[in-house]
Write a protein that holds these residues in place. Structure first.
Motif, PDB file in Angstrom:
ATOM      1  N   ASP A 136       0.829  -1.206   0.000  1.00 26.74           N
ATOM      2  CA  ASP A 136       0.000   0.000   0.000  1.00 26.74           C
ATOM      3  C   ASP A 136       0.867   1.261   0.000  1.00 26.74           C
ATOM      4  OD1 ASP A 136       0.847   0.476   2.625  1.00 26.74           O
ATOM      5  OD2 ASP A 136      -0.980  -0.290   3.545  1.00 26.74           O
ATOM      6  N   SER A 137       0.233   2.416   0.066  1.00 27.32           N
ATOM      7  CA  SER A 137       0.927   3.708  -0.023  1.00 27.32           C
ATOM      8  C   SER A 137       1.781   4.018   1.196  1.00 27.32           C
ATOM      9  CB  SER A 137      -0.095   4.845  -0.198  1.00 27.32           C
ATOM     10  OG  SER A 137      -0.829   4.673  -1.380  1.00 27.32           O
ATOM     11  N   TYR A 138       1.658   3.223   2.255  1.00 24.26           N
ATOM     12  CA  TYR A 138       2.374   3.481   3.497  1.00 24.26           C
ATOM     13  C   TYR A 138       3.591   2.566   3.663  1.00 24.26           C
ATOM     14  CZ  TYR A 138      -2.113   5.711   4.223  1.00 24.26           C
ATOM     15  OH  TYR A 138      -3.237   6.477   4.059  1.00 24.26           O
ATOM     16  N   GLY A 139       3.860   1.740   2.683  1.00 27.55           N
ATOM     17  CA  GLY A 139       4.987   0.830   2.778  1.00 27.55           C
ATOM     18  C   GLY A 139       4.655  -0.501   3.426  1.00 27.55           C
ATOM     19  N   ASN A 140       3.376  -0.711   3.715  1.00 27.78           N
ATOM     20  CA  ASN A 140       2.973  -2.003   4.276  1.00 27.78           C
ATOM     21  C   ASN A 140       3.008  -3.072   3.189  1.00 27.78           C
ATOM     22  OD1 ASN A 140       2.342  -1.038   6.952  1.00 27.78           O
ATOM     23  ND2 ASN A 140       0.543  -0.070   6.047  1.00 27.78           N
ATOM     24  N   LYS A 173      -0.659  -2.897  -6.085  1.00 30.04           N
ATOM     25  CA  LYS A 173      -0.836  -1.828  -5.098  1.00 30.04           C
ATOM     26  C   LYS A 173      -2.293  -1.766  -4.640  1.00 30.04           C
ATOM     27  CE  LYS A 173       0.014   3.105  -4.314  1.00 30.04           C
ATOM     28  NZ  LYS A 173      -1.342   3.474  -3.897  1.00 30.04           N
ATOM     29  N   LYS A 176      -6.444   0.843  -0.700  1.00 29.07           N
ATOM     30  CA  LYS A 176      -6.701   1.113   0.715  1.00 29.07           C
ATOM     31  C   LYS A 176      -5.513   0.636   1.547  1.00 29.07           C
ATOM     32  CE  LYS A 176     -11.705   0.491   0.241  1.00 29.07           C
ATOM     33  NZ  LYS A 176     -12.887  -0.289   0.692  1.00 29.07           N
ATOM     34  N   ALA A 177      -5.400   1.163   2.749  1.00 31.05           N
ATOM     35  CA  ALA A 177      -4.342   0.703   3.660  1.00 31.05           C
ATOM     36  C   ALA A 177      -4.564  -0.769   3.988  1.00 31.05           C
ATOM     37  CB  ALA A 177      -4.356   1.536   4.938  1.00 31.05           C
ATOM     38  N   ARG A 186       7.452  -2.827   7.697  1.00 30.52           N
ATOM     39  CA  ARG A 186       7.268  -1.996   6.502  1.00 30.52           C
ATOM     40  C   ARG A 186       8.470  -2.071   5.569  1.00 30.52           C
ATOM     41  NH1 ARG A 186       4.358   3.714   8.212  1.00 30.52           N
ATOM     42  NH2 ARG A 186       2.438   2.801   9.043  1.00 30.52           N
ATOM     43  N   ASP A 188      11.170  -0.259   2.937  1.00 24.61           N
ATOM     44  CA  ASP A 188      11.825   1.032   2.753  1.00 24.61           C
ATOM     45  C   ASP A 188      11.514   1.594   1.369  1.00 24.61           C
ATOM     46  OD1 ASP A 188      13.263   1.028   5.260  1.00 24.61           O
ATOM     47  OD2 ASP A 188      14.540  -0.521   4.401  1.00 24.61           O
ATOM     48  N   PHE A 199       9.469   5.123   0.846  1.00 20.74           N
ATOM     49  CA  PHE A 199       8.653   5.426   2.018  1.00 20.74           C
ATOM     50  C   PHE A 199       9.483   6.085   3.123  1.00 20.74           C
ATOM     51  CE2 PHE A 199       6.959   1.508   0.006  1.00 20.74           C
ATOM     52  CZ  PHE A 199       5.767   2.042  -0.447  1.00 20.74           C
TER      53      PHE A 199
END
Length: 199
Positions: A136-140, A173, A176-177, A186, A188, A199
């Motif tokens: 996702d957009s948060y690096g998860n 991708k 959603k989170a 996470r 990098d 990220f």
């Protein structure tokens, strides 16, 4: 309920990845899939941007199932003088171990039929390239659910400075989170065939 929800997301993400993989297998350039070549080009940009040196130890992996192909990346790493190691599942519920893989070395089938080196030296990587099911957009990062990479990344981060890079198709991708817990590690950087995410 949370586990069931996470597993449903994983199944849906796997279906998306399989579709992207099937499309990619229809075209090849110079013996490599188009997505695989683009992935290598983008990883090269990341190494330049982060000033990652040539003569380091990189943990890659042999693509299985519908994972984006890493063969172009592996050839590029060997050419630039990097030492490549591959992850090995030595024990259940334990961190992965890494063993050197030189060009032309034979591999054998390991756990889950994943190719692994035969009787080579154990290494600790400076960079880890991770397969994944979704991100996702948060690096998860969402993997297969065994927790092997999460345990490994957590252990390595306690031991040394290390760069964790996810590899995949852009289609993987999540909009959603992703659901995460305290054990999830996470990324990098996330490198896809079309975009780079730092990220």
């Amino acid at each position: 309920m949370k586990t069931e929800f996470k597993e449903q997301i994983r199944l849906e993400a796997l279906a998306i990845r399989e579709k992207a993989f099937d499309q990619d297998q229809l075209i090849s350039e110079g013996g490599f899939s188009v997505a695989g070549r683009k992935l290598k080009d983008n990883l090269c940009k990341v190494f330049d941007r982060l000033k990652i040196e040539n003569h380091i130890t990189v943990s890659s992996y042999i693509s299985v199932r519908s994972e984006i192909t890493t063969s172009a990346i592996i050839c590029w790493l060997w050419k630039k003088g990097s030492t490549i190691c591959l992850p090995v599942i030595s024990e259940k519920d334990c961190p992965l171990t890494f063993y050197e893989w030189k060009q032309h070395d034979r591999l054998q089938s390991g756990k889950f039929n994943i190719p692994v080196p035969i009787d080579t030296r154990r290494l600790i990587p400076d960079v880890v390239l991770c397969p994944l099911v979704s991100f996702d957009s948060y690096g998860n990062r969402m993997g297969y659910g065994g927790g092997y990479y999460d345990r490994t990344i957590q252990k390595l981060r306690k031991e040394k400075k290390i760069t964790i890079i996810g590899l995949g198709f852009l289609e993987q991708k999540s909009e959603k989170a992703l659901p995460v817990d305290c054990n999830d590690q996470r990324l990098d950087v996330m490198v896809t065939n079309e975009k780079i995410f730092i990220f």
